[in-house]
Motif scaffolding. Structure first.
Motif, short mmCIF file in Angstrom:
data_model
loop_
_atom_site.label_atom_id
_atom_site.label_comp_id
_atom_site.label_asym_id
_atom_site.label_seq_id
_atom_site.Cartn_x
_atom_site.Cartn_y
_atom_site.Cartn_z
N ALA A 61 -17.08 8.61 -10.56
CA ALA A 61 -16.98 7.21 -10.13
C ALA A 61 -16.30 6.36 -11.20
O ALA A 61 -15.51 5.46 -10.89
CB ALA A 61 -18.37 6.66 -9.82
N LEU A 62 -16.62 6.64 -12.48
CA LEU A 62 -15.96 5.90 -13.57
C LEU A 62 -14.45 6.14 -13.55
O LEU A 62 -13.66 5.21 -13.67
CB LEU A 62 -16.53 6.35 -14.92
N ILE A 63 -14.07 7.41 -13.39
CA ILE A 63 -12.63 7.75 -13.35
C ILE A 63 -11.98 7.08 -12.14
O ILE A 63 -10.92 6.47 -12.25
CB ILE A 63 -12.43 9.28 -13.32
N ALA A 64 -12.66 7.18 -10.99
CA ALA A 64 -12.10 6.60 -9.76
C ALA A 64 -11.87 5.10 -9.92
O ALA A 64 -10.89 4.55 -9.41
CB ALA A 64 -13.02 6.87 -8.58
N SER A 65 -12.77 4.43 -10.64
CA SER A 65 -12.66 2.97 -10.79
C SER A 65 -11.38 2.59 -11.53
O SER A 65 -10.94 1.45 -11.47
CB SER A 65 -13.88 2.40 -11.52
N ARG A 66 -10.78 3.54 -12.24
CA ARG A 66 -9.58 3.25 -13.05
C ARG A 66 -8.28 3.73 -12.39
O ARG A 66 -7.21 3.57 -12.98
CB ARG A 66 -9.72 3.92 -14.43
N GLN A 67 -8.37 4.33 -11.22
CA GLN A 67 -7.14 4.85 -10.59
C GLN A 67 -6.46 3.77 -9.75
O GLN A 67 -7.14 3.00 -9.07
CB GLN A 67 -7.45 6.07 -9.71
N PRO A 68 -5.12 3.72 -9.78
CA PRO A 68 -4.43 2.72 -8.96
C PRO A 68 -4.66 2.98 -7.47
O PRO A 68 -4.69 4.13 -7.04
CB PRO A 68 -2.94 2.91 -9.33
N LYS A 69 -4.81 1.91 -6.70
CA LYS A 69 -5.18 2.04 -5.27
C LYS A 69 -3.92 2.21 -4.41
O LYS A 69 -3.57 1.37 -3.59
CB LYS A 69 -6.01 0.84 -4.82
#
Ligand code: CTP
Length: 404
Positions: free
Chosen positions: A184-192
């Motif tokens: 979830a931490l990594i996902a929060s930093r990925q461009p949408k």
């Protein structure tokens, strides 16, 4: 039983994270999360509330993070006594885990009476919260009101899970496990890049039954398909995977539909395809299936056994041939002449994009090396882990999508 969620060796987008630990028995799971983050070369600053130190000592987190653990608003070591500001500055995210009902209430009301609540208010980065509590406390109207307020304020609420709770009760309130929090931490930093796009994938092998106990299958693990599903979900896509028999865990936020045979996979795809923007055929679908399935187990005889096979439906080609086809991406595993065979396949199935690789490089492995084939020619990518590759492929697909 599924494998545990794949643990990322790297954490793209994360350089420094603040882990806020509040009072709850699940604090021990955050020790594991600290270890995973440090292993992925992320700097971890642990901030504990007074109650948290009654469950796990600061020494544990200090040893795991290799950095001082902060517990006191007035003793953060900052030169100008502005530690609550300094701690969150430059951080990529603040994650509060476990987040107790009391701390969630404080956050929802903007209290700032200890270091952690103060730095949450003063932060500039995103805030993620992983609740952990008794099921009644979680279900309580006040907690639900506070959680809804946090979500409305843009705070990401992670979980909780349903299961056995520390109080020996069963229900909703269990904190997510460390690998899921890391994801979830990594996902929060990925461009949408795929925000709001509906993505349907096939993954894994298929199994074509010969009799009740035997069948024809292949060595596909499903790792590449689920890695792509994870990357597409991280990029903001609404993702469904139709999966043949695979032990790979379902990434968080992804809907999984389990099937066995090619015919079942085709049916599951066709009922969902109308609503899709992108279809990615990653499954190693059987090209042939037994012409007849024996209802009873075949008995051994001294004679040779001949099985008659008939071709299966080509799911990807069927989807690509639809009048209003979604953007279709194929995979091709070739043993030799990868680009030539791949391009033939792309043309035959009428695909805008095909990802070709050597079968011996990909099957069952954690890494892959692929070539992208589109109308512009062949584009080779370097060898990399399947999740890193999946994120790159999602970016490649997103930039090729027709503008709507
Ligand atoms: N595919 C499909 N349905 C099938 C067969 C394949 O959707 N019945 C999809 C796969 O998911 C993949 C691509 O088509 O995206 C692979 O094409 P295919 O021609 O089956 O490749 P190979 O199995 O490698 O074929 P061949 O044995 O002819 O090399």
């Amino acid at each position: 039983m599924n494998d545990p969620a794949p643990v990322a060796e790297t954490a793209p987008g994360l350089t420094r994270v603040v882990l806020g630990v509040t009072g709850g028995i699940a604090a021990y799971k955050v020790a594991e999360l600290t270890r995973l983050l440090v292993k992925a070369s992320v700097t971890v600053d642990v901030v504990m509330t007074d109650a948290a130190t009654r469950f796990v000592t600061a020494t544990t987190f200090q040893a795991l993070s290799g950095r001082p653990v902060l517990t006191d608003l007035w003793q953060t070591g900052a030169d100008n006594a502005m530690g609550h500001i300094g701690v969150s500055r430059g951080a990529d995210a603040v994650l509060v885990a476990p987040a107790s009902a009391d701390f969630i209430a404080k956050l929802a009301h903007g209290h700032a009476d200890d270091l952690l609540s103060t730095l949450c208010l003063a932060r500039e980065c995103s805030l993620l919260v992983a609740p952990a509590m008794n099921r009644q406390m979680w279900a309580n109207a006040a907690t639900q009101r506070n959680v809804a307020q946090l979500a409305a304020d843009g705070v990401a609420i992670l979980g909780p899970d349903t299961g056995e709770l520390a109080c020996n009760e069963n229900g909703e309130g269990r904190m997510l496990e460390a690998p899921a929090l890391l994801a979830a931490l990594i996902a929060s930093r990925q461009p949408k890049l795929l925000a709001g796009k509906r993505v349907l994938l096939t993954a894994g092998p298929t199994f074509e039954a010969i009799d009740p106990v035997r069948g024809i299958t292949n060595a596909s693990s499903g790792k590449m398909g689920f890695a792509l599903a994870q990357a597409a979900a991280e990029a903001g896509g609404v993702v469904t995977v139709v999966a043949g028999p695979s032990a790979v865990a379902t990434p968080s936020g992804v809907t999984r539909v389990d099937v066995t045979s090619t015919a079942q996979m085709a049916d599951a795809v066709m009922v969902r395809i109308g609503a899709c923007d992108v279809f990615i055929g990653v499954a190693a679908v059987a090209d042939y299936t037994p012409a007849a399935t024996h209802e009873q187990k075949l008995k051994k005889t001294p004679d040779a056994l001949t099985l008659t096979l008939k071709p299966t439906v080509d799911i990807l080609a069927t989807v690509a041939a639809r009048a209003k086809a979604p953007y279709c991406v194929g995979f091709a595993a070739e043993s030799h002449d990868v680009e030539r065979h791949g391009e033939e396949k792309r043309k035959r199935k009428k695909l805008p994009l095909l990802i070709a690789n050597r079968a011996q490089d990909a099957l069952g492995s954690d890494e892959n090396e692929v070539t992208l084939l589109d109308d512009g020619g062949a584009h080779r990518l370097p060898r990399m882990g399947k999740l890193a590759l999946a994120r790159r492929l999602v970016a490649e697909i997103a930039q090729r999508l027709p503008r709507s």
